[in-house]
Write an enzyme that holds these catalytic residues in place. Structure first.
Site, short mmCIF file in Angstrom:
data_model
loop_
_atom_site.label_atom_id
_atom_site.label_comp_id
_atom_site.label_asym_id
_atom_site.label_seq_id
_atom_site.Cartn_x
_atom_site.Cartn_y
_atom_site.Cartn_z
CE LYS A 71 -2.24 1.06 3.81
NZ LYS A 71 -1.54 -0.11 4.30
CB THR A 73 5.30 0.02 -2.22
OG1 THR A 73 6.07 -0.45 -1.12
CG2 THR A 73 6.14 -0.05 -3.49
NE ARG A 94 -0.45 5.32 8.42
CZ ARG A 94 -0.66 4.05 8.77
NH1 ARG A 94 -1.07 3.79 10.00
NH2 ARG A 94 -0.46 3.07 7.93
CE LYS A 105 4.76 -2.04 7.17
NZ LYS A 105 3.64 -1.10 7.33
CB ALA A 273 -5.27 1.58 10.41
CG PHE A 301 -3.55 -2.53 9.27
CD1 PHE A 301 -2.46 -3.34 8.97
CD2 PHE A 301 -3.59 -1.92 10.51
CE1 PHE A 301 -1.44 -3.56 9.90
CE2 PHE A 301 -2.58 -2.14 11.45
CZ PHE A 301 -1.51 -2.96 11.13
CG PHE A 381 4.66 -10.09 -6.31
CD1 PHE A 381 5.72 -10.24 -5.43
CD2 PHE A 381 3.61 -9.26 -5.94
CE1 PHE A 381 5.74 -9.58 -4.20
CE2 PHE A 381 3.61 -8.60 -4.72
CZ PHE A 381 4.68 -8.76 -3.85
CD1 TRP A 409 8.90 -3.21 -3.54
CD2 TRP A 409 10.10 -4.22 -5.14
NE1 TRP A 409 10.01 -3.78 -2.94
CE2 TRP A 409 10.76 -4.40 -3.89
CE3 TRP A 409 10.66 -4.78 -6.28
CZ2 TRP A 409 11.96 -5.11 -3.77
CZ3 TRP A 409 11.86 -5.49 -6.18
CH2 TRP A 409 12.49 -5.65 -4.92
#
Length: 554
Positions: A71, A73, A94, A105, A273, A301, A381, A409
């Site tokens: 998200k 990214t 954020r 993470k 969140a 999230f 991907f 990405w």
């Protein structure tokens, strides 16, 4: 393949003074924190108050899985793509919490070639905002216990105190503690505990405040508990709110950084969140809307948490109107929702994608209920196959939602050009934004609206503690506030094991708490924790600094 931190360390960022000048900031409106980051004076809002706002684009996601969705990214990559197209664009996200950074993470400043930099600084202390929030929160805790120690003139019922201490780290051992032990000189013994700073009401206050005056007013309304007659006791009554505002005066100013391609970005505030409201600061968003034609922001999230709170809390509170929403999904995550284990995601599995697709469709339909134009970004991907992608294309096509492949990405803004182009087309459709519920509805009706219309629950059950807390909230006059649901991020339900789009479930509210300063009621569902714990092997184990170079920060 380079890691995120190696990509960030190999970048050659522009001086932040150049970025500030380029976006029209005046010299005395920029407070430098080194060469590559700065805080921006709130006087900018006064200077630009008559300027028309840009378009506000929210990036959200399907229900998270260990496979990742991307998200943040996508938020950064989409902003870079619009910037590359020559559009006056701002990214607004954020700040990362040290808890997840050192926990599961790792770094949280985007990923691959779609990051905000300086990545190491952003992930490690940054400009000190989180420390200011922690200190302001704990000052109130200290003054509360000091008041109890010196006679408790306000008649606070110590059994009613809901105000805990905070720290910006995962530490399960501090969830429930006893303080004041060791004799009269050490204070009044009572039960207490710690929450993570990002779940703190003070973090929410910082992020929802419009200006310093609003900040101080919100701080004064913070409720720490009740007196013996059931009346709320506030930070103002404890004479703490003024000093708390002093601690937060610089933290209130947005932090200016940049993407890898030099697009301007505000990184400011960091409420979780799954516990708090999950959005960056109102001040950063509004300032970006004055400085740019397009503002790309994110909410934490899945859309059931971050997007719902963005719409029903942040936009309602700040008078914002989102112009479009981008819903991020991956084939990998849909396979996990379809029952595939993480080690089996590389193999083509069309049937698993079909089984997982209802999660994406549920989130898309939920967003449509708010009247906001929608795009699905399918985060690419290398293992994705055309047959798997066709499942998503066909499923979203049936509900009239366009799907665009995103490769930000691996390629940064260049990999988001199709997404940006489709977004610009979608932005031609006027938004019909409307919150899910009205504030004057009873608390149970507001909770039921979220549970049934967003989570797909059949009904809502309340524990005896929740019933008792609801009665007090209504008695104290806080029933007209919006609802901030605190529940697992791993399911649309309150059970993290129920993947996909679970049907026939009951949402159980175990307790309720008023956050009067933030301006919402927190409803705790299921077994959600406000202080996370570290995993068996924390990300911190792989981190080090060698010859001045940071390693292992993803």
């Amino acid at each position: 393949m380079l890691t995120d931190i190696e990509i960030a360390q190999g970048a050659k960022p522009r001086l932040i003074a150049e970025i500030a000048n380029e976006i029209g900031l005046l010299e005395d409106e920029v407070e430098f924190y080194g060469k590559y980051k700065a805080k921006i004076s709130l006087e900018v809002m006064d200077r630009l108050k008559s300027k028309e706002n840009g378009k506000l684009i929210l990036v959200t996601a399907i229900t998270p899985t260990p496979a990742g969705e991307g998200k943040t990214t996508t938020t950064v990559g989409l902003g870079e793509a619009l910037h590359t197209m020559g559009k006056n664009t701002f990214v607004a996200v954020r700040e990362p919490s040290l808890g997840p950074v050192f926990g599961i993470k790792g770094g949280a400043a985007g990923g691959g070639y779609a990051q905000v930099v300086p990545m190491e600084d952003i992930n490690l202390h940054f400009t000190g905002d989180f420390h200011a929030v922690t200190s302001a929160h704990n000052l109130l805790s200290a003054m509360l216990d000091n008041h109890l120690h010196f006679g408790n003139k306000l008649g606070i019922d110590t059994r009613s105190i809901t105000w805990k201490r905070v720290m910006d780290m995962n530490d399960r051992a501090l969830r429930k503690i006893v303080i004041g032990l060791g004799g009269r000189a050490n204070g009044t013994p009572r039960e207490d505990g710690f929450e993570i700073t990002t779940a703190s009401e003070i973090m929410a206050v910082l992020c929802l405040s419009e200006n310093p005056e609003d900040l101080q007013a919100r701080l004064s309304r913070v409720v720490v508990g009740s007196d013996q007659n059931g009346n709320p006791v506030t930070a103002s009554q404890l004479k703490a709110s003024g000093a708390m505002a002093l601690i937060l005066k610089d933290a209130l100013k947005p932090n200016l950084v940049q993407t890898l391609k030099g697009a301007p970005a505000f990184v400011h505030g960091g409420p979780f969140a799954n516990i708090a409201h999950g959005c960056n600061s109102v001040i950063a968003t509004k300032m970006a809307l004055k400085l740019a034609d397009y503002v790309v922001t994110e909410a934490g999230f899945g859309a059931d948490l971050g997007a719902e709170k963005f719409y029903d809390i942040k936009c309602r509170t700040a008078g914002l109107k989102p112009d479009a929403t981008v819903l991020v999904a991956t084939i990998r995550a849909l396979k996990m929702h379809g029952g595939v284990a993480k080690d089996g995601l590389r193999a083509e599995n069309v049937e698993a994608v079909k089984r997982g697709l209802p999660n994406l469709i549920a989130h898309a339909k939920n967003i449509q209920k708010y009247g906001v134009p929608l795009i699905v970004a399918l985060n690419a991907f290398e293992t994705d196959t055309q047959a798997e992608m066709d499942v998503v294309l066909n499923g979203c096509g049936e509900i009239g939602v366009p799907v665009v492949l995103s490769d930000v990405w691996a390629r940064g803004g260049d990999g988001g050009m199709d997404l940006a182009g489709t977004l610009l087309e979608v932005l031609e459709t006027p938004t019909q934004f409307k919150p899910l519920y009205e504030l004057d509805q009873p608390v149970k009706e507001k909770i039921a609206a979220i549970a049934t219309k967003i989570y797909g629950a059949d009904e809502v059950a309340y524990s005896s503690d929740a019933v008792k807390s609801l009665k007090l909230i209504e008695q104290q006059g806080f029933a007209d506030l919006p609802i901030c649901m605190a529940k697992t991020q791993y399911s649309l339900s309150d059970d993290p094991k129920l993947l996909g789009d679970p049907a026939g479930h009951t949402l159980t509210i175990r307790d309720l708490k008023v956050s009067a300063g933030a301006g919402f009621i927190v409803a705790y569902a299921g077994s959600i924790m406000t202080m996370p714990g570290l995993p068996l092997h924390p990300a911190a184990e792989a981190m080090a600094i060698n010859d001045g170079v940071i390693k292992g920060l993803f």
